[in-house]
Design an enzyme around this catalytic site. Structure first.
Site, mmCIF file in Angstrom:
data_model
loop_
_atom_site.group_PDB
_atom_site.id
_atom_site.type_symbol
_atom_site.label_atom_id
_atom_site.label_comp_id
_atom_site.label_asym_id
_atom_site.label_seq_id
_atom_site.Cartn_x
_atom_site.Cartn_y
_atom_site.Cartn_z
ATOM 1 N N GLU A 182 0.881 -1.186 0.000
ATOM 2 C CA GLU A 182 0.000 0.000 0.000
ATOM 3 C C GLU A 182 0.913 1.230 0.000
ATOM 4 O OE1 GLU A 182 -2.352 0.472 3.554
ATOM 5 O OE2 GLU A 182 -3.593 2.083 2.697
ATOM 6 N N ASP A 237 -12.227 1.968 3.852
ATOM 7 C CA ASP A 237 -12.793 2.662 5.026
ATOM 8 C C ASP A 237 -13.846 3.657 4.528
ATOM 9 O OD1 ASP A 237 -10.883 1.655 7.185
ATOM 10 O OD2 ASP A 237 -9.489 2.417 5.681
HETATM 11 N N1 ADE Z 1 -6.718 -0.105 8.618
HETATM 12 C C1 ADE Z 1 -7.756 0.554 8.112
HETATM 13 N N2 ADE Z 1 -7.470 1.033 6.896
HETATM 14 C C2 ADE Z 1 -6.198 0.642 6.626
HETATM 15 C C3 ADE Z 1 -5.341 0.800 5.522
HETATM 16 N N3 ADE Z 1 -5.701 1.483 4.433
HETATM 17 N N4 ADE Z 1 -4.098 0.274 5.600
HETATM 18 C C4 ADE Z 1 -3.716 -0.394 6.686
HETATM 19 N N5 ADE Z 1 -4.491 -0.598 7.747
HETATM 20 C C5 ADE Z 1 -5.729 -0.077 7.719
HETATM 21 ZN ZN ZN Z 2 -7.329 -1.811 4.437
#
Ligand code: ADE
Ligand code: ZN
Length: 352
Positions: free
Chosen positions: A200, A279
């Site tokens: 990420e 999220d």
């Molecule tokens: N927890 C909630 N959203 C997240 C994300 N984008 N990356 C890592 N942990 C998370």
């Molecule tokens: Zn996530």
């Protein structure tokens, strides 16, 4: 876009990367804070929403973990989960595999039973009342120790046969997958399905570690895998599913804009890509919003969108028997839209 927008809303989709803590809408956060007598640094839900400006994953997680403080009782986890599943059902989601990280709550003295039972009860009710299928993925925080992850596993063992699997989330950079090698080996020994956030913000090598050292069934995000063409080719060949969250990546400034998002390059490289919201409350975008904005940004037509939805259904932790009716419905919807409209009216930018 209007026809395509309706098509997206109805298309049977699986949401494979959504954090229940990240489904906490500002209004519910305030309601729970009052009910549980938790002091908040914002004066109103509108003031909280105004704080949804993030520089990176870390700045987001600071606010997200603050929000977690209002979830204290079984009923809170029930309401959070039931509300999200009602919205997801209305969005055409037929299967939701939801992360929840109990460590945020148990460290505050919330009993693990309240966390798990409230969540599972909401999932059972949603299935019975709306027909949406839901699974719980217990997520360990990678910024905590592997010993903490083992303690988490011990605490959820009474529900092991009711879980969809286990994930790994939290602050990525500096917390490589290799830190959790023994924990994932134990999960596999127990027969659990696994996923890990990797690539990420962290480098392509974290994606390789998640696959080779942790043996995950899916990679969450994984956009940085493209930095390593050899790895990309291997994961395309292996059909490793990637749960990509395009709007999340823009909101956390992992990519400059949706137009710059590597989604088209991932698809062109032959990777198995699914779209997800991550999220939705904090990024103010549902799963269908991710499909709609990607359709617009990348001029995706109905067939391409149906392909992404089909990939999500295939990558879900479901039996073939559970999966097949959704894939048949998806094929029927694509055939109907093709019969109704010429191909040139089916792209993401048509009529925009
Ligand atoms: N927890 C909630 N959203 C997240 C994300 N984008 N990356 C890592 N942990 C998370
Ligand atoms: Zn996530």
């Amino acid at each position: 876009m209007t026809n395509l927008s309706a098509f997206i809303g109805q298309l049977p989709k699986a949401e494979l990367h959504v954090h229940l803590e990240g489904c906490l809408e500002a209004e519910l956060l305030f309601e729970l804070a009052e009910r549980n007598d938790v002091a908040l640094p914002w004066r109103s839900a509108a003031a909280l929403r105004a704080a949804y400006q993030f520089d990176d994953l870390q700045s987001f997680l600071a606010l997200y973990f603050q929000g977690c403080q209002v979830l204290r009782r079984e009923q809170d986890f029930y309401q959070l989960t039931r509300d999200y599943l009602a919205r997801a059902h209305a969005d055409g989601v037929v299967r939701a595999e939801c992360f929840l990280g109990p460590q945020s709550f148990t460290e505050q003295g919330v009993p693990i039973q309240a966390v798990i039972e409230g969540t599972l009860r909401a999932m059972a009710d949603a299935e019975r009342e709306d027909g949406i299928s839901a699974g719980l993925l217990v997520s360990a925080h990678r910024h905590r120790s592997e010993a903490d992850a083992f303690a988490l596993l011990d605490s959820v063992l009474p529900w092991a046969d009711q879980l969809a699997g286990f994930g790994l989330g939290g602050a990525e950079v500096g917390n490589p997958p290799e830190k959790f090698t023994r924990y994932f080996a134990e999960l596999h020994r127990l027969g659990q399905a696994t996923t890990a956030h990797a690539g990420e913000e962290g480098p392509a090598d974290y994606v390789r570690q998640a696959v080779e050292l942790l043996g995950v069934d899916r990679i969450d995000h994984g956009i940085r895998a493209l930095d390593d063409p050899q790895l990309t080719a291997e994961l395309a060949q292996a059909k490793m599913p990637f749960t990509v969250c395009p709007i999340s990546n823009v909101k956390l400034q992992g990519v400059e804009s949706l137009a710059q998002h590597p989604l088209p390059r991932m698809l062109a490289a032959g990777l198995t890509v699914t779209l997800n919201s991550d999220d939705p409350a904090y990024f103010e975008s549902s799963l269908a919003d991710n499909y709609r904005q990607c359709a617009q940004a990348f001029d995706l037509d109905a067939a391409a969108l149906a392909g992404l939805a089909a990939a999500s259904l295939r990558a879900a932790f479901l039996s073939d028997e559970q999966r097949e009716p959704h894939l048949s419905e998806l094929a029927a919807q694509l055939a109907a839209v093709r019969a109704a409209a010429p191909a040139e009216q089916q792209s993401g930018r048509a009529g925009a």
